[in-house]
Design a protein around this motif. Structure first.
Motif, mmCIF file in Angstrom:
data_model
loop_
_atom_site.group_PDB
_atom_site.id
_atom_site.type_symbol
_atom_site.label_atom_id
_atom_site.label_comp_id
_atom_site.label_asym_id
_atom_site.label_seq_id
_atom_site.Cartn_x
_atom_site.Cartn_y
_atom_site.Cartn_z
ATOM 1 N N LYS A 126 3.442 -7.173 -0.068
ATOM 2 C CA LYS A 126 4.238 -6.044 0.417
ATOM 3 C C LYS A 126 3.386 -4.759 0.458
ATOM 4 O O LYS A 126 3.362 -4.038 1.451
ATOM 5 N N TYR A 127 2.645 -4.540 -0.630
ATOM 6 C CA TYR A 127 1.849 -3.310 -0.680
ATOM 7 C C TYR A 127 0.661 -3.391 0.268
ATOM 8 O O TYR A 127 0.242 -2.392 0.847
ATOM 9 N N GLU A 153 -7.425 -0.566 -3.309
ATOM 10 C CA GLU A 153 -7.255 0.502 -4.297
ATOM 11 C C GLU A 153 -6.019 1.349 -3.967
ATOM 12 O O GLU A 153 -5.253 1.736 -4.846
ATOM 13 N N ILE A 154 -5.860 1.633 -2.681
ATOM 14 C CA ILE A 154 -4.712 2.452 -2.300
ATOM 15 C C ILE A 154 -3.418 1.677 -2.500
ATOM 16 O O ILE A 154 -2.431 2.209 -3.031
ATOM 17 N N ALA A 155 -3.443 0.388 -2.153
ATOM 18 C CA ALA A 155 -2.257 -0.449 -2.382
ATOM 19 C C ALA A 155 -1.898 -0.435 -3.860
ATOM 20 O O ALA A 155 -0.725 -0.326 -4.245
ATOM 21 N N LYS A 156 -2.919 -0.514 -4.685
ATOM 22 C CA LYS A 156 -2.707 -0.494 -6.127
ATOM 23 C C LYS A 156 -2.031 0.809 -6.546
ATOM 24 O O LYS A 156 -1.076 0.824 -7.322
ATOM 25 N N ALA A 157 -2.553 1.908 -6.006
ATOM 26 C CA ALA A 157 -1.977 3.208 -6.338
ATOM 27 C C ALA A 157 -0.517 3.274 -5.892
ATOM 28 O O ALA A 157 0.347 3.763 -6.626
ATOM 29 N N LEU A 158 -0.243 2.756 -4.684
ATOM 30 C CA LEU A 158 1.129 2.804 -4.178
ATOM 31 C C LEU A 158 2.057 1.965 -5.056
ATOM 32 O O LEU A 158 3.213 2.329 -5.291
ATOM 33 N N SER A 159 1.535 0.855 -5.554
ATOM 34 C CA SER A 159 2.363 -0.019 -6.373
ATOM 35 C C SER A 159 2.763 0.674 -7.673
ATOM 36 O O SER A 159 3.659 0.240 -8.367
ATOM 37 N N LYS A 160 2.084 1.741 -7.983
ATOM 38 C CA LYS A 160 2.446 2.493 -9.195
ATOM 39 C C LYS A 160 3.433 3.597 -8.866
ATOM 40 O O LYS A 160 3.665 4.488 -9.688
ATOM 41 N N ASP A 161 3.977 3.572 -7.662
ATOM 42 C CA ASP A 161 4.927 4.590 -7.224
ATOM 43 C C ASP A 161 4.343 5.979 -7.309
ATOM 44 O O ASP A 161 4.981 6.914 -7.797
ATOM 45 N N ALA A 162 3.102 6.120 -6.855
ATOM 46 C CA ALA A 162 2.457 7.423 -6.954
ATOM 47 C C ALA A 162 3.098 8.419 -5.993
ATOM 48 O O ALA A 162 3.361 8.098 -4.838
#
Ligand code: ATP
Ligand code: MG
Lengths: 510, 398
Positions: A126-127, A153-162
């Motif tokens: 999804k991310y 890296e950006i997907a990871k950041a988004l997954s943290k609800d940044a």
């Protein structure tokens, strides 16, 4: 509520011997893309590390105000909880783990206490979709190109609800196409309400994308401006504090290019790990006092060419090929052997194989040619200091002293230290791999000037670069590579961005 | 504001801890044993004994420092030392002259180091495995060579003198009721002069090139501290039989290694390789040669250690060397060698070995059983390294 999502007020951060930030004010509006620019060592990364809790609360002075509330982050975790995600200058992915595992690293999705792989992969997908990266989430990171890794890296950041996404030089290791993709993605994220802070030395893209820009110089805020006021020229003069003429210096008119110094013929190489031929029949040469550009897209095989040439790198098998140095056939059995014969290679990856990070700047500068500071077998400490200090001045490495450990330098200054090491070693042929990655405009100019000086003194330079303007601006001749082959050779007059791109993507003229 | 003060105090403390952790540990050990032993620990007699006891581990620690700096390990040196010590005894028994014996044994040790270095560097078997195999093999060789007679006794007085003898006094000075060994005092004074001179010279050089220099009080404290330490050591030794040959051997070896590490190309290559092996390779370091060289030096040091232990005990036994490798490695870590390589100083490793031996000596003195000795050694070891690691901001997981 104020219009600012973030206000950093009067931030001061000192390291032993360095005041990295001096009363910096930095405000970001909700939902904007805010660029942070400044020379190497200006304090950009440090400011963002303060913001994200890497430099924890109590080690700096000043306030971080997020949505009107003063924050005291002691860990990255804490800042993530508050909705801040940072992507550092050096990527922090684990090469051996899969894309999905990396995205949820440290926040593993569990079912009854065990990894829930289905859910992990599904959510990762999804991310990945959000960042428009079309890869299998189960693929190990090491099999992705840098550009794709950046997206992970950006997907990871988004997954943290940044809500606030910080990117430290995200495009410095990307080619033009990947950079453009990334910028588009950032615009999309902005529409979704994510606020973005981006550090970059590529002023063109800053002008293109920023809603506002803050300029740092020597650890202090110089100015903040809105999109309407931003021009490259203005950014530069604010960054360096003076007007800068043309960025590519001209060589003295009397400079003459000499005979062929290094000639490589029929160079074919197989990567033994991938069991694939990565270089096919490369022919190129460089003359005395000449700068030859080696252009191409990321993955065209330029670094592989340099490494295989430079001496017997494990993992590469030479199928055919000869090297001639000043008309004489030679073989380089090891990097040491190549260096002895006057050929040097400055790596693109300063942390992995460029610097000894736990040693100081002078150690690193002199490391490749200790003989220059040795008298009768003994290292002459004074000579070392004088020579290293001279290099530091010549190439303008910004650090309080040459006794500073390399790991404490800013990214760009680490890069300059790698260059200093090789210029100090005075090879006859110097292969530079992405020499100005992460280097600010002012310093670029200094490095180019230095390169010109070196060739005027008779050095030959092969410059690998993904920056077209740099290749065009500096080279006497350009080879373009595509998928392990040389697809064309251009003289300085013929070289245009279009011509190079055409060869680099190997598309016919139409 | 309060928080800031607290921070300042903390950094102050950690700075001291960083530079002097080992000495603090040493001080604590000395005081504790002095009390527990009812004043026996710091007598001139016991202290001389302690110093001589440290010799053979100190020499191993010097060699081991290099091995650890380049991110390798040598587990074989324990029984290698035992085996080479037994070789020494055998050769002497055959009537081979002492200098020739030492030469042969050192060359033999170096070639065994060469063999292991070759297996690691050229064939590519990891050091941990190679030297573990070495440990087994050398143990076997030690048993073989001592099999027929068990303990091999050495009676040669001159040879025993290597580890049991002292420098000639030349003259003595009588203060109070004690006679002091003249030459030792002179050496002590010269050493102090050297400390002062080197510190001042370094400072002057740094000043000359506008590089940061520590504050003057810090330098004075450092000079006073080390001068005091040297003088205390020398006076204590001089009040008994003076400086022993063991001290001379260790001092010469340490100085030589210190010089090589800091002032020569090979030293730079060792540190560079330990810090980043890839960067070193691309900078033209022949990493195989450096690795093999380091193991050759380790082998030679094991040989020297073997000579010293045989001379000290006056015999070679089938069990000599058991656990020496661990003592040597522990010495290095106590002395601040980084577990991730690239950092370490031989002088500090030697002091580290002194810490370990003080512990062993003290525990023996107060009659603690061997099982408790190991237990306590383990605890002190981890505590000492914990202080050191935290002081240097070099925690295992960052
Ligand atoms: N851990 C540290 N110890 C000592 N000095 C440091 C440390 N980290 C950063 N510095 C110093 O702080 C200053 C600012 O560094 P910073 O990394 O923020 O620069 P930057 O603006 O990100 O530069 P670049 O464009 O080169 O990445 C530099 O002078 C650097 O040497
Ligand atoms: Mg930076």
């Amino acid at each position: 509520m104020s219009e600012y999502i973030l206000e950093m007020r009067g931030i001061t951060k000192t390291f032993p011997g360095v005041k990295a930030l001096d009363n910096v004010n930095f405000s970001v509006r909700k939902g904007e893309i805010h660029c942070l620019v400044g020379e190497n060592g200006a304090g950009k990364s440090t400011l963002m590390k303060v913001l994200s809790g890497i430099h924890e609360y109590g080690t700096y002075e000043g306030d971080i105000v997020l949505d009107g509330e003063v924050m005291k982050f002691h860990t990255i975790r804490a800042s993530e909880k508050a909705g801040i995600a940072i992507i550092n200058q050096e990527l922090a992915l684990i090469p051996e783990l899969s894309v999905a595992e990396n995205i949820f690293f440290g926040r593993e999705i569990l079912k009854n206490g065990f990894m829930d792989w289905n859910e992990t992969n599904a959510r990762a997908a999804k991310y990945l979709d959000m960042v428009r990266l079309n890869v299998n989430p189960q693929l190990p990171i090491r099999e992705l190109r840098v550009g794709s890794q950046q997206l992970v890296e950006i997907a990871k950041a988004l997954s943290k609800d940044a809500r606030l996404l910080i990117l430290d030089e995200p495009t410095s290791s990307l080619n033009e196409e990947d950079s453009a993709n990334l910028l588009n993605l950032l615009r999309e994220l902005k529409k979704k309400g994510v606020t973005i802070v981006m550090i970059s030395h590529r002023l063109k893209e800053v002008v293109e994308i920023a809603d506002s820009v803050t300029v740092l110089r020597d650890g202090a805020t110089v100015c903040s401006m809105d999109q309407a006021n931003v021009t490259e020229q203005k950014l530069i003069s604010n960054m360096v504090g003076r007007e800068l003429g043309t960025i590519y210096p001209t060589r003295s008119a009397s400079h003459k290019i000499g005979d062929v110094r290094l000639e490589v013929k029929n160079w074919s190489v197989t990567d033994t790990k991938l069991e694939r031929q990565i270089l096919k029949d490369i022919n190129l040469n460089v003359r005395k006092g000449e700068i030859v550009g080696l252009a191409g897209l990321m993955g065209a095989g330029r670094t592989e060419f340099a490494l295989s040439l430079f001496g017997n790198t494990p993992g590469y098998k030479l199928n055919s090929g000869t090297i001639e140095l000043d008309g004489e056939k030679v073989r380089f059995r090891s990097p040491r052997d190549a260096i002895k014969k006057g050929v040097a290679y400055a790596t693109e990856d300063r942390k992995k194989n460029g610097l000894v990070l736990i040693q100081d700047v002078k150690f690193n500068i002199t490391f490749a040619d200790l003989n220059r500071i040795i008298d009768f077998g003994i290292i002459n400490g004074s000579k070392e200091i004088v020579e290293a200090d001279q290099m530091k001045t010549d190439i303008n490495i910004k650090t309080p002293s040459i006794l500073q450990l390399a790991r404490n330098l800013s990214g760009g200054n680490q890069q300059k230290t790698v260059l200093a090491k090789w210029i100090f070693a005075r090879p006859n042929v110097l292969i530079l791999d992405e020499p100005t990655r992460g280097i600010d405009v002012g310093a670029k100019h200094e490095i180019y000037t230095l390169m010109n000086k070196m060739v005027e003194e008779g050095m030959s330079i092969i410059m690998i670069s993904s920056e077209l303007l740099e290749i065009i601006g500096m080279s006497d001749r350009i080879y373009v590579m595509h998928e392990g082959m040389i697809t064309g050779e251009l003289s300085a007059e013929e070289a245009t961005e279009e011509a190079i791109m055409r060869l680099a993507t190997n598309t016919e003229e139409n | 504001m309060q928080e800031k003060n607290r921070n300042a105090v903390l950094t102050g403390i950690s700075k001291v801890a960083k530079n002097y952790a080992m000495y603090i540990a040493l001080g604590v050990i000395f005081i504790v044993f002095q009390i527990l032993s009812g004043g026996l620990f710091l007598t001139a007699y016991n202290f001389t004994n302690l110093v001589n006891q440290t010799g053979y581990i100190a020499v191993l620690a010097v060699g081991m420092t290099l091995v650890l700096i380049i991110c390798q390990i040598d587990l074989s040196v324990g029984f290698l030392t035992g085996f080479l010590g037994a070789c020494t005894a055998r050769l002497l028994l055959l009537g081979v002259p002492i200098p020739l014996t030492i030469l042969i044994v050192v060359l033999f040790g170096a070639s065994l180091g060469l063999l292991q270095g070759f297996i690691i560097g050229k064939i590519g078997v990891p050091a941990f495995v190679t030297t573990l195999a070495g440990e087994f093999a050398f143990r076997g060789l030690l048993t073989l060579i001592t099999q027929d007679i068990g303990t091999i006794n050495v009676t040669n007085k001159t040879f025993k003198g290597i580890s049991q003898g002292f420098l000639p006094a030349l003259f003595t000075i009588k203060i109070g009721g004690t006679e002091f060994h003249g030459l030792s005092l002179i050496i002590g004074i010269l050493a102090v002069a050297a400390v002062v001179f080197l510190n001042l010279r370094k400072r002057k050089e740094m000043k000359k090139y506008n590089l940061e220099t520590g504050s003057v009080p810090v330098m004075i404290i450092r000079i006073l501290f080390f001068s005091g330490l040297i003088m205390a050591l020398v006076i204590l030794l001089a009040s008994f039989q003076g400086i022993s040959w063991t001290v001379v051997i260790v001092a010469v070896i340490t100085a030589a290694y210190h010089f090589v590490l800091n002032k020569t190309k090979i030293g730079r290559h060792i540190y560079g390789m330990g810090g980043n092996v890839e960067a070193a390779k691309l900078s033209g370091v022949n990493i195989r040669k450096v690795l093999i060289g380091v193991f050759v030096s380790m082998g030679a040091m094991a040989a020297l250690s073997g000579v010293m232990i045989t001379s000290r005990m006056g015999c070679a036994q089938p069990t000599t060397g058991t656990g020496y490798e661990l003592d040597a490695i522990a010495s290095c870590y106590i002395g601040g060698v980084s577990t991730s390589g690239g950092v370490g100083r031989v002088i500090n490793s030697v002091v580290g070995s002194f810490v370990i031996m003080s512990l062993i000596n003290g525990l023996n003195l107060i009659g603690v059983g061997i099982s408790y000795q190991y237990l306590i050694k383990g605890i002190i070891f981890v505590v000492a390294v914990a202080i050191d690691v935290r002081g240097r901001g070099r925690k295992a997981l960052g």
